[in-house]
Write an enzyme that holds these catalytic residues in place. Structure first.
Site, mmCIF file in Angstrom:
data_model
loop_
_atom_site.group_PDB
_atom_site.id
_atom_site.type_symbol
_atom_site.label_atom_id
_atom_site.label_comp_id
_atom_site.label_asym_id
_atom_site.label_seq_id
_atom_site.Cartn_x
_atom_site.Cartn_y
_atom_site.Cartn_z
ATOM 1 N N ASP A 93 0.859 -1.180 0.000
ATOM 2 C CA ASP A 93 0.000 0.000 0.000
ATOM 3 C C ASP A 93 0.898 1.233 0.000
ATOM 4 O OD1 ASP A 93 -2.260 1.506 0.006
ATOM 5 O OD2 ASP A 93 -2.917 0.964 2.028
ATOM 6 N N ASP A 128 -3.741 7.419 -3.838
ATOM 7 C CA ASP A 128 -5.079 7.873 -4.209
ATOM 8 C C ASP A 128 -5.708 8.609 -3.041
ATOM 9 O OD1 ASP A 128 -5.102 5.281 -2.914
ATOM 10 O OD2 ASP A 128 -7.268 5.275 -3.220
ATOM 11 N N ALA A 196 -12.024 2.868 0.062
ATOM 12 C CA ALA A 196 -12.850 3.636 1.006
ATOM 13 C C ALA A 196 -14.176 2.957 1.330
ATOM 14 C CB ALA A 196 -13.099 5.041 0.466
ATOM 15 N N CYS A 279 -15.253 -24.731 16.769
ATOM 16 C CA CYS A 279 -14.365 -24.798 15.610
ATOM 17 C C CYS A 279 -13.482 -26.033 15.757
ATOM 18 C CB CYS A 279 -13.527 -23.514 15.538
ATOM 19 S SG CYS A 279 -12.216 -23.534 14.298
ATOM 20 N N CYS A 281 -10.311 -26.213 14.183
ATOM 21 C CA CYS A 281 -8.942 -25.886 13.796
ATOM 22 C C CYS A 281 -7.980 -26.381 14.881
ATOM 23 C CB CYS A 281 -8.792 -24.393 13.556
ATOM 24 S SG CYS A 281 -8.613 -23.384 15.047
ATOM 25 N N CYS A 284 -8.331 -24.605 18.307
ATOM 26 C CA CYS A 284 -9.557 -24.898 19.056
ATOM 27 C C CYS A 284 -9.639 -26.361 19.478
ATOM 28 C CB CYS A 284 -10.771 -24.513 18.219
ATOM 29 S SG CYS A 284 -10.829 -22.751 17.838
#
Length: 491
Positions: A93, A128, A196, A279, A281, A284
């Protein structure tokens, strides 16, 4: 370098594509999640993002590096990939976020793009002007003019193999967003971030986001990869991909973990309020909420961030598999029930079903009618348009049961909500093989009635009789004049 992106598979406006990033010599499969990495504070190291979570692309801030006494020279000497320990594609960025937050920055588009090239960025970004939602039109137009001037400046900068973003602004004015997209697409730059929209995301204004994305997509070609800036929560990935977005940056995994917030596809939970982790994963499966609460802050934050990444990357894989199967709309309808404003966003998306239908495959495995919104899907729109192509004469029966009447007819057509009428020869063709409920909502009957209207009006020389038992009376009453009802009354 407009040949950098190629679409492989469509489902509505959603697509699986390949973004070729020549400077990194990698090809990123889209839709893709780009974890945001703060070069000063790395909650999860970029190398682990790559090895443990499969990240092919990440994003960092070149303006922070440019102004850093600690990292600027290292970035210039080592290059981003060596500095961050990441072999995939790195997006940078430009400082526009800082511009929006603080009102000014001390670099120009030319300076920051040259710096991004020098530190080895693979996809750079000009400076921008991120115009917030709901500002006055005069401000939106003025700031859009500045952004467009900077995109033209970016074209003139020597960037080598580095791809360059062309941010699209315009606030909440749909015509300005389309104009901005047309201008950006005309520059010859490579990737198209929709800027934005974070304030809209933070306030759950998904219908506005849907309208903005639609306006942008109407100004871009199909070979334009679209980045929805700031859309990093997994609860809205399916909807945003269905809109036609390809790239998503997520700082949420780290920011939310810092605040002890736990991401799910249904929303956000606070660690202190959880007794169980919903969860599977590794985090978890191996820990309980109580164990995380008792850990030191740094370790708990890291584990929460890892969970947040697992659920985010897992949802993106789920979205891609749904596109492959051709059932992304079913996934979107499921996710839309998680929050009323998500449902608003999905309904706003279906307002633009003509755009979705233009790239939707004509054949898929199955159509599941699972909600009121199913009646507005692009497959229904396409079937209705096809009805206008038939050339019929004589007496035609349109019936929910083909054996409904003993009278002889020249043709007997079936009628199934939400599609409407179809000839028996198409009964085994997609989408008429749809899985539908026995109890339809009124909207499905109304959609089928629209199909009848189109067929009748396209064939003024034929006569039509309908035998539609248990249909809502107001839907039957809205059928075209001259259509005979099987009960002997006129529609």
């Amino acid at each position: 370098m407009r040949d950098a992106f190629e679409v492989r598979t469509y489902d509505g406006a959603a697509r699986i594509g390949e973004l070729r990033v020549p400077r990194a010599d990698v090809t990123v499969e889209t839709p893709a999640l780009m974890p945001v990495v703060n070069p000063h504070v790395q909650t999860i190291e970029p190398a682990r993002l790559e090895s443990a979570f499969g990240a092919e692309i990440m994003i960092t801030n070149s303006y922070i590096l440019h102004g850093s006494d600690d990292l600027r020279e290292d970035a210039l000497e080592q290059g981003l990939h060596e500095l961050l320990g990441f072999s995939g594609a790195i997006v940078t960025d430009s400082g526009s976020f800082q511009l929006a937050e603080y009102g000014e920055i001390d670099v120009t588009t030319t300076e920051i793009l040259e710096f991004q090239r020098e530190i080895g960025s693979d996809i750079g970004t000009p400076v921008d002007i991120p115009t917030p939602p709901d500002v006055g039109r005069e401000q939106a137009e003025r700031e859009l003019d500045t952004t467009q001037e900077r995109l033209e400046t970016a074209e003139s900068v020597e960037t080598g193999e580095m791809l360059v973003n062309a941010p699209i602004q315009g606030s909440t004015y749909r015509d300005l967003r389309t104009e901005a997209a047309e201008h950006a697409y005309g520059t010859g730059l490579d990737v198209f971030p929709i800027g934005a929209v974070v304030p809209l995301l933070n306030s759950y204004r998904y219908a506005d986001i849907s309208e903005i994305v639609d306006a942008v997509k109407r100004g871009l070609g199909g070979d334009a990869p679209v980045h929805l800036f700031g859309a990093g929560h997994p609860m809205m990935f399916a909807l945003a991909v269905a809109m036609g977005c390809d790239l998503f940056d997520s700082a949420a995994y780290a920011l939310y973990a810092r605040d002890e917030r736990y991401l799910t596809v249904r929303g956000t939970e606070h660690l202190e309020e959880l007794e169980y982790f919903p969860c599977e994963c590794p985090v978890c499966s191996e820990h309980t909420p109580e164990e995380l609460r008792e850990m030191d802050d740094d370790r708990a934050e890291r584990l929460l961030a890892e969970h947040n990444l697992h659920v985010s990357f897992g949802e993106m894989r789920r979205v891609k598999q749904a596109i492959r199967r051709g059932d992304l709309f079913e996934l979107v309808e499921t996710r839309a029930r998680n929050h009323p404003t998500m449902l608003d966003g999905y309904r706003a998306l279906l307002d633009d079903a003509d755009r979705l239908e233009a790239s939707d495959p004509a054949t898929k495995d199955a159509f599941f009618h699972v909600s009121t919104e199913s009646a507005r899907r692009p497959e229904v729109r396409r079937h209705h348009r096809r009805l206008e192509r038939f050339d019929l004469d004589g007496e035609i029966l349109l019936a929910s049961d083909r054996d409904a009447l003993d009278r002889s007819f020249d043709e007997r057509w079936s009628v199934t909500p939400p599609f409407g009428p179809y000839p028996p020869a198409l009964a085994e063709a997609y989408p008429l093989t749809a899985e539908v409920p026995e109890r339809f909502e009124r909207q499905a009957y109304a959609a089928a009635g629209e199909g009848i209207r189109r067929l009748v009006e396209a064939n003024p020389g034929a006569t039509f009789t309908v035998a539609l038992w248990d249909w809502p009376e107001d839907v039957l009453a809205a059928l075209p004049d001259g259509v005979e009802r099987a009960d002997g009354f006129r529609a």
